[in-house]
Design a protein around this motif. Structure first.
Motif, short mmCIF file in Angstrom:
data_model
loop_
_atom_site.label_atom_id
_atom_site.label_comp_id
_atom_site.label_asym_id
_atom_site.label_seq_id
_atom_site.Cartn_x
_atom_site.Cartn_y
_atom_site.Cartn_z
N ASP A 222 -6.27 6.68 -9.06
CA ASP A 222 -5.13 5.81 -9.35
C ASP A 222 -4.00 5.96 -8.32
N THR A 223 -4.30 6.53 -7.16
CA THR A 223 -3.27 6.67 -6.13
C THR A 223 -3.77 6.23 -4.76
N THR A 224 -4.64 5.24 -4.73
CA THR A 224 -5.11 4.66 -3.46
C THR A 224 -5.91 5.66 -2.62
N LYS B 101 -8.39 -1.79 -2.77
CA LYS B 101 -8.35 -0.84 -3.88
C LYS B 101 -7.55 -1.50 -5.00
N LEU C 87 3.51 0.18 -3.93
CA LEU C 87 2.93 0.31 -5.27
C LEU C 87 2.68 1.77 -5.66
N PRO C 88 2.07 2.59 -4.79
CA PRO C 88 1.94 4.00 -5.17
C PRO C 88 3.29 4.66 -5.45
N LYS D 151 4.38 3.63 -8.85
CA LYS D 151 3.56 4.26 -9.89
C LYS D 151 3.94 5.72 -10.06
N GLN E 133 0.81 -1.22 0.00
CA GLN E 133 0.00 0.00 0.00
C GLN E 133 0.85 1.28 0.00
N LEU F 62 -1.78 -4.08 -12.94
CA LEU F 62 -2.58 -3.85 -11.74
C LEU F 62 -3.88 -4.63 -11.83
N CYS G 283 -6.47 -0.65 -7.75
CA CYS G 283 -5.38 0.07 -8.43
C CYS G 283 -4.08 -0.09 -7.65
N THR G 284 -4.15 -0.66 -6.46
CA THR G 284 -2.97 -0.77 -5.61
C THR G 284 -2.74 -2.23 -5.21
#
Lengths: 296, 164
Positions: B50-52, B67, A52-53, A56, A49, B31, B69-70
């Motif tokens: 797209d950023t949680t 989520k 991954l961000p 990205k 958590q 993802l 996307c994560t």
């Protein structure tokens, strides 16, 4: 790095994938640390958590991801004589569900109930937050309040690192290249009063400043005082000297002194969430609020 | 020995989505949300921030909301996933969907699949939540039409329907 992270986070972000990486699934903890030791620019993945961000957002580039998720033996909570051990792959969700954690570590529950949001807590892990060592992480700050034992494994075996020796800088820890956190041992603090106060600019954001408090009182006199802050320094922050100097004094009469002293040792960062001086002001206020509430 | 997929290599992912098993070869960096949308064509799950942060991509993975996307698609290997498409049974809306409709809990509707999936998880964990618990449970889901009041009414309504 922190400043860059905060700045980029909301300003220059477009839909992207994480960069291309190789992906390794180990069969055992030993294989995981062995791989981390042999390959450069490899990172372990737990809940992902934060990782991954960051991938990205291109704050981080990795060549190898070592997926720890199949290592189910790291998913547990166990109560020992004077400490609670939480495995590295235990999700926040499971920690919060655990009745022994709620009973024995109320401060930990109080803090991690406010980590991210429910979906993030369903995936994220305490160990992952510690290894990431974000200076604004409440989990890191509360772990420092407990001065928990952080149990790690590397190719050369296990060792225990005290939380106070673990955080070395923003996103930097005492972990070696081939070393992962495998468990955290939280001492059970008996006879303490706890509080947690956090100031957040928007729901779900990192705190501007937060403080976790554990205080042991006897007839209103401080026997032990612990204050753990997130968001005020390069690492989670505990004013050890200030804490010590108030032992033996009445909490009621000391609150304003504590409030003015805790900010002396820090030089908080200035960023999009707030300036350094504003953070100091917030730090004073959360400390005052937290201690007054503890007094009841 | 463990299994290593080098850069550019694809990894086999097997997931059960809405009761159906799917098998695909994907890049490890794919993802979960893109796996659902682009590989399986299940476009009910949305990509918002797209950023949680926004929760539009919320799906249920092994009984818990995440989520998507994560989460990497490879992390979902072997998992049981429920998306908004899997809620209605025999052309009958799920009580949560019906409650969102009846309470006008959507305007543009973009956040709705995520709101509904998060509500599904919230009510599974806590069938009779207080308003505060609902607000806390949905705090990872953002609605930019500012329909929160009706969304909260819908969740309360859905909780009542599901208990009865």
């Amino acid at each position: 790095m922190l400043k860059v992270y905060l700045f980029i986070q909301y300003k220059y972000y477009k839909h992207v994938y994480p960069p291309d990486f190789a992906y390794y699934i180990p069969n055992s903890i030993y294989e995981a640390v062995d791989f981390l030791g042999r390959y450069d620019n490899a990172r372990p993945l737990a809940g992902g958590q934060s990782l991954l961000p960051m991938l990205k957002l291109r704050l981080l580039n990795v060549d190898y991801i070592v997926d720890l998720n199949p290592l189910k033996e790291l998913d547990y909570v166990s109560l020992n004589k004077d400490y609670m051990e939480i495995g590295a792959l235990t999700r926040y969700y499971e920690v919060l569900k655990s009745s022994i954690v709620n009973e024995k570590l109320p401060l930990l529950s109080m803090v991690i109930r406010k980590v991210g949001d429910m979906q993030v807590r369903n995936m994220g892990t305490i160990a992952g937050s510690l290894a990431n060592a974000d200076p604004a992480s409440d989990t890191c700050a509360v772990t420092l309040v407990f001065d928990a034992d952080i149990v790690t494994t590397s190719s050369s075996g296990n060792r225990v690192i005290k939380a106070r020796d673990f955080f070395k800088g923003p996103f930097t820890t005492a972990l070696a290249k081939d070393e992962i956190v495998t468990a955290i041992r939280y001492p059970i603090l008996e006879g303490y009063k706890f509080n947690f106060v956090k100031v957040v600019r928007r729901a779900g954001d990192y705190p501007l400043v937060s403080v976790a408090v554990a205080v042991k009182l006897k007839d209103g006199v401080i026997e032990d005082l612990r204050l753990g802050y997130a968001g005020v320094s390069q690492t989670p922050y505990r004013p050890f000297e200030v804490e010590k100097s108030f032992i033996g004094k009445s909490l009621k009469d000391s609150i304003e002194d504590i409030v003015s002293k805790v900010v002396e040792g820090v030089n908080p960062p200035s960023d999009t969430r707030g300036s350094s001086s504003y953070r100091k002001e917030v730090m004073r206020n959360v400390t005052r609020k937290a201690l007054r509430e503890v007094m009841g | 020995m463990g299994v290593l997929a080098n850069k550019g290599e694809k990894v086999k992912v097997r997931v059960r989505v809405n009761g159906v098993w799917y098998e695909r070869y994907v890049s490890p960096r794919m993802l979960l949300v893109d796996f659902l949308r682009d590989e399986l064509g299940l476009t009910g799950t949305k990509v918002g921030c797209d950023t949680t942060t926004c929760g539009a991509c919320t799906v249920i993975m092994n009984g818990r909301s995440v989520k998507s996307c994560t989460v990497l698609a490879v992390q979902a290997n072997g998992a049981d996933i429920l998306t908004i498409e899997g809620l209605a049974q025999d052309s009958k809306l799920h009580p949560i969907q019906q409650a969102f409709m009846d309470n006008f809990a959507l305007q543009c509707g973009y956040c709705t699949p995520g709101m509904i999936m998060q509500t599904y998880f919230l009510l599974k964990e806590n069938p009779n939540p207080t308003e505060e618990e609902i607000r806390d449970g949905l705090h990872g889901n953002i609605c930019r039409c500012t329909g929160y009041q009706n969304i909260i009414n819908a969740v309360k309504d859905a909780a009542g329907r599901m208990r009865s």
